[in-house]
Design a protein around this motif. Structure first.
Motif, PDB file in Angstrom:
ATOM      1  N   VAL A 241     -34.007  23.651 -24.106  1.00 57.75           N
ATOM      2  CA  VAL A 241     -33.823  24.582 -25.231  1.00 57.75           C
ATOM      3  C   VAL A 241     -34.632  24.207 -26.470  1.00 57.75           C
ATOM      4  N   GLY A 242     -35.300  23.059 -26.433  1.00 58.41           N
ATOM      5  CA  GLY A 242     -36.144  22.670 -27.557  1.00 58.41           C
ATOM      6  C   GLY A 242     -35.384  22.143 -28.754  1.00 58.41           C
ATOM      7  N   ARG A 243     -34.136  21.769 -28.561  1.00 56.74           N
ATOM      8  CA  ARG A 243     -33.334  21.201 -29.647  1.00 56.74           C
ATOM      9  C   ARG A 243     -32.185  20.413 -29.039  1.00 56.74           C
ATOM     10  N   GLU A 244     -31.466  19.686 -29.884  1.00 57.64           N
ATOM     11  CA  GLU A 244     -30.289  18.959 -29.418  1.00 57.64           C
ATOM     12  C   GLU A 244     -29.175  19.946 -29.091  1.00 57.64           C
ATOM     13  N   VAL A 245     -28.459  19.695 -28.009  1.00 60.62           N
ATOM     14  CA  VAL A 245     -27.335  20.545 -27.608  1.00 60.62           C
ATOM     15  C   VAL A 245     -26.060  19.722 -27.663  1.00 60.62           C
ATOM     16  N   LEU A 246     -25.031  20.293 -28.293  1.00 54.87           N
ATOM     17  CA  LEU A 246     -23.743  19.625 -28.390  1.00 54.87           C
ATOM     18  C   LEU A 246     -22.933  19.936 -27.136  1.00 54.87           C
ATOM     19  N   PHE A 247     -22.700  18.935 -26.281  1.00 58.75           N
ATOM     20  CA  PHE A 247     -22.018  19.169 -25.018  1.00 58.75           C
ATOM     21  C   PHE A 247     -20.506  19.269 -25.176  1.00 58.75           C
ATOM     22  N   ARG A 248     -19.966  18.570 -26.127  1.00 62.73           N
ATOM     23  CA  ARG A 248     -18.518  18.546 -26.287  1.00 62.73           C
ATOM     24  C   ARG A 248     -18.074  19.687 -27.203  1.00 62.73           C
ATOM     25  N   VAL A 249     -17.102  20.469 -26.755  1.00 61.90           N
ATOM     26  CA  VAL A 249     -16.570  21.552 -27.582  1.00 61.90           C
ATOM     27  C   VAL A 249     -15.725  20.945 -28.697  1.00 61.90           C
ATOM     28  N   GLN A 250     -16.091  21.246 -29.921  1.00 65.01           N
ATOM     29  CA  GLN A 250     -15.352  20.720 -31.064  1.00 65.01           C
ATOM     30  C   GLN A 250     -14.292  21.732 -31.486  1.00 65.01           C
ATOM     31  N   LYS A 251     -13.056  21.309 -31.455  1.00 61.55           N
ATOM     32  CA  LYS A 251     -11.980  22.200 -31.887  1.00 61.55           C
ATOM     33  C   LYS A 251     -10.817  21.379 -32.406  1.00 61.55           C
ATOM     34  N   THR A 252     -10.108  21.971 -33.337  1.00 60.41           N
ATOM     35  CA  THR A 252      -8.903  21.346 -33.869  1.00 60.41           C
ATOM     36  C   THR A 252      -7.718  21.763 -32.990  1.00 60.41           C
ATOM     37  N   PRO A 253      -6.578  21.060 -33.080  1.00 53.55           N
ATOM     38  CA  PRO A 253      -5.415  21.466 -32.285  1.00 53.55           C
ATOM     39  C   PRO A 253      -4.996  22.898 -32.617  1.00 53.55           C
ATOM     40  N   ALA A 254      -4.515  23.597 -31.616  1.00 51.75           N
ATOM     41  CA  ALA A 254      -4.094  24.994 -31.804  1.00 51.75           C
ATOM     42  C   ALA A 254      -2.863  25.066 -32.700  1.00 51.75           C
ATOM     43  N   ARG A 255      -2.750  26.174 -33.420  1.00 56.67           N
ATOM     44  CA  ARG A 255      -1.571  26.444 -34.241  1.00 56.67           C
ATOM     45  C   ARG A 255      -1.015  27.803 -33.827  1.00 56.67           C
ATOM     46  N   PRO A 256      -0.404  27.865 -32.661  1.00 53.74           N
ATOM     47  CA  PRO A 256       0.058  29.162 -32.146  1.00 53.74           C
ATOM     48  C   PRO A 256       1.145  29.771 -33.016  1.00 53.74           C
ATOM     49  N   GLU A 257       1.082  31.108 -33.126  1.00 55.99           N
ATOM     50  CA  GLU A 257       2.059  31.834 -33.926  1.00 55.99           C
ATOM     51  C   GLU A 257       2.766  32.866 -33.045  1.00 55.99           C
ATOM     52  N   GLU A 258       2.810  34.127 -33.481  1.00 56.73           N
ATOM     53  CA  GLU A 258       3.572  35.116 -32.729  1.00 56.73           C
ATOM     54  C   GLU A 258       2.899  35.448 -31.409  1.00 56.73           C
ATOM     55  N   THR A 259       3.722  35.917 -30.456  1.00 56.34           N
ATOM     56  CA  THR A 259       3.199  36.329 -29.159  1.00 56.34           C
ATOM     57  C   THR A 259       2.424  37.634 -29.308  1.00 56.34           C
ATOM     58  N   VAL A 260       1.186  37.635 -28.830  1.00 55.47           N
ATOM     59  CA  VAL A 260       0.339  38.831 -28.882  1.00 55.47           C
ATOM     60  C   VAL A 260       0.345  39.551 -27.540  1.00 55.47           C
ATOM     61  N   LEU A 261       0.255  38.793 -26.452  1.00 56.84           N
ATOM     62  CA  LEU A 261       0.282  39.374 -25.111  1.00 56.84           C
ATOM     63  C   LEU A 261       1.438  38.766 -24.330  1.00 56.84           C
ATOM     64  N   SER A 262       2.292  39.622 -23.791  1.00 57.12           N
ATOM     65  CA  SER A 262       3.416  39.172 -22.981  1.00 57.12           C
ATOM     66  C   SER A 262       3.367  39.899 -21.647  1.00 57.12           C
ATOM     67  N   VAL A 263       3.281  39.129 -20.557  1.00 58.77           N
ATOM     68  CA  VAL A 263       3.250  39.681 -19.208  1.00 58.77           C
ATOM     69  C   VAL A 263       4.500  39.201 -18.478  1.00 58.77           C
ATOM     70  N   ARG A 264       5.264  40.146 -17.892  1.00 59.91           N
ATOM     71  CA  ARG A 264       6.513  39.783 -17.214  1.00 59.91           C
ATOM     72  C   ARG A 264       6.602  40.477 -15.855  1.00 59.91           C
ATOM     73  N   GLY A 265       6.813  39.674 -14.822  1.00 56.98           N
ATOM     74  CA  GLY A 265       7.052  40.204 -13.479  1.00 56.98           C
ATOM     75  C   GLY A 265       5.982  41.148 -12.981  1.00 56.98           C
ATOM     76  N   LEU A 266       4.736  40.897 -13.350  1.00 57.71           N
ATOM     77  CA  LEU A 266       3.653  41.835 -13.035  1.00 57.71           C
ATOM     78  C   LEU A 266       3.232  41.719 -11.571  1.00 57.71           C
ATOM     79  N   ALA A 267       3.091  42.871 -10.925  1.00 56.29           N
ATOM     80  CA  ALA A 267       2.618  42.928  -9.542  1.00 56.29           C
ATOM     81  C   ALA A 267       1.592  44.043  -9.424  1.00 56.29           C
ATOM     82  N   ALA A 268       0.564  43.811  -8.594  1.00 56.32           N
ATOM     83  CA  ALA A 268      -0.469  44.819  -8.373  1.00 56.32           C
ATOM     84  C   ALA A 268      -1.089  44.592  -7.005  1.00 56.32           C
ATOM     85  N   LEU A 269      -1.729  45.634  -6.486  1.00 54.06           N
ATOM     86  CA  LEU A 269      -2.353  45.591  -5.163  1.00 54.06           C
ATOM     87  C   LEU A 269      -3.871  45.485  -5.299  1.00 54.06           C
TER      88      LEU A 269
END
Length: 513
Positions: A241-269
């Protein structure tokens, strides 16, 4: 001793003026595993198409086994002892393993060789399996065997036709760590038995693990050929790529809040009417990434399609905040602040017969900023498209380039750019970096983390365990359509441990959340 294969000063210029290869030099020694790496659009695929007779070079020369060659098609390459295993398997699903291996080259008997010789076919296939240690049931139907075994069948197909030089295009894209280890053992065995392998991959860790030498392409040119044991991932990536590449994903610990997606008992064919997902339950909260790990074919596709409106649910519920999504249309679901990066960019992610600008606007054209009354503001749209192309490094002549003319990696960037520009509250990302180079992977990962940190809920589905583990805060493992493990992504969780769940060797009692 001369090289087994030499490609000298290969140029390829397409009729529209696109230059794919610019004087590429590439040589392979007999009995080695030679890795070929480069960014999307670097010219790897074109070079291999030229080698295998699928494209004709504009100029340049190829010698194989010391003789000058010019292939008019794949059949010529096969006759000279070459074989190619494509990234997307090319098996006939209704045929057996044995029938797939000999397809088009079936042994015959009788007057004028009009009758198929099943006994000889079985003998030859059994001999191949025995000689090369590529264990697979020859009488099993191709659509019933695991992905790792399908990979072996593809290799057996080229061996059956006498290939001594084997080209493998992204061979580990859909394999578990255990299946990858088995494949590498098989490749080393093939080399010991006199075969030579060209290994095309984006995974530099695998380059270091399996190859003897590695050639780097950039901008259609050969930049360097390195002895693998004398280099490292950082040097290879810098050359790519012609430059330095950062291999390690830098992230802080998650701070989860309200549920956005809730899946319950889902079935499909699935498309055949067979249960594909069975009583699946989980939730994704704002500010977190839930990764779905699993060997392809265990229900990930159907799960994502059901959530995003592409497939009808049989039972269960899908809630986005306070809204029930189950069996709403795609248009109704996309009207919410939901982004979806589909696994198949060509059929579900983009319109190949439209321009890049049109594809980027598919979810924005109703935005008041892009229209005056019923009329679209063309200048504003062009500015938006150019900005998105620059931000996501989409490489094309202009925003008016047809999407179908883009490389797979650049088309993927268009899809990702469109979906992330929605600033979604829920992002469903299925194989978001499939087929893109390490520079683009680094950027896409950073953007997904940025969306999480801004409060989005992210459902990530990936065949790349390294990607799942790098990005996810929690990981759900899907096996045979069921969630068999729900794990916090802690430092002591390993790819091998996840692999056991993915293969159904281990399960745990999973709470609904």
């Amino acid at each position: 001793m001369p090289a087994l294969l030499e490609m000298k000063s290969i140029h390829k210029v397409y009729p529209n003026g696109t230059v794919a290869n610019r004087g590429v030099d590439f040589s392979v020694e007999e009995g080695e595993i030679h890795a070929l790496v480069g960014e999307n659009g670097a010219g790897k695929s074109t070079l291999m198409k030229i080698l295998f007779g699928l494209e004709a070079p504009t100029r340049g020369s190829i010698s194989f086994k010391g003789q000058s060659v010019s292939f008019q098609g794949p059949r010529d390459a096969i006759k000279h002892g070459m074989g190619m295993v494509h990234q997307h398997f090319m098996l006939a699903p209704s045929l057996t393993v044995s029938e797939n291996i000999v397809l088009g080259e079936e042994p015959a008997k009788g007057v004028l060789s009009l009758f198929r010789d099943r006994a000889k076919e079985q003998e030859r296939v059994a001999g191949l399996i025995r000689d090369y240690g590529l264990k697979v049931d020859p009488e099993a139907r191709a659509d019933t065997i695991p992905v790792g075994q399908k990979q072996r069948v593809e290799i057996l197909k080229v061996l059956y036709r006498g290939a001594k030089l084997i080209i493998l295009d992204e061979p580990t894209a859909v394999l578990t760590p255990q299946e990858t280890d088995e494949l590498f053992d098989s490749l080393k065995s093939l080399v010991r038995q006199g075969h030579t392998i060209i290994f095309i991959t984006h995974k530099l860790r695998e380059v270091m693990q399996i190859s003897h030498r590695v050639t780097v392409l950039r901008g259609g040119q050969s930049i360097a050929t390195l002895v693998t044991k004398e280099t490292h991932q950082e040097e290879i990536s810098r050359l790519m790529v012609g430059r330095e590449v950062l291999f390690r994903v830098q992230k802080t610990p998650a701070r989860p809040e309200e549920t956005v997606l809730s899946v319950r008992g889902l079935a499909a064919l699935d498309d055949k009417g067979v249960p594909a997902i069975r009583q699946v339950s989980f939730r994704v909260r704002a500010g977190e990434i839930l990764g779905i790990a699993g060997v392809e074919g265990n229900g990930q596709t159907q799960l994502v399609e059901t959530i995003t409106g592409l497939r009808r649910a049989v039972s269960g519920e899908i809630r986005y905040l306070d809204q029930e999504l189950r069996n709403l249309s795609v248009a109704q679901i996309r009207a919410f602040q939901i982004g979806h990066i589909p696994e198949d960019r060509q059929t579900s992610g983009a319109c190949l017969t439209s321009t890049i600008a049109d594809n980027l606007m598919l979810d924005h054209y109703r935005n008041p900023g892009f229209k005056i009354g019923p009329l679209l503001r063309k200048k504003k749209i062009r500015q938006f498209a150019k900005s998105a192309m620059e931000m996501f490094d989409v490489r094309a002549a202009s925003e008016q380039t047809m999407a179908g003319a883009l490389s797979g990696g650049n088309l993927q960037k268009v899809v990702v750019a469109r979906e992330l520009s929605k600033n979604p509250k829920l992002l469903v990302a299925s194989q978001p970096t499939r087929g893109v180079d390490i520079g683009a992977i680094e950027f896409i990962h950073r953007e997904i983390i940025k969306r999480r940190d801004a409060g989005a809920a992210v459902l990530l589905v990936s065949a790349e365990l390294s990607e799942i583990m790098a990005l996810s805060d929690r990981i759900a493992v899907l096996y045979n359509g069921e969630i068999v493990a729900l794990l916090d992504n802690t430092p002591d969780l390993t790819e091998q441990e996840l692999g056991y769940y993915m293969l159904g060797i281990k399960t745990q009692e999973v709470a609904s959340q």
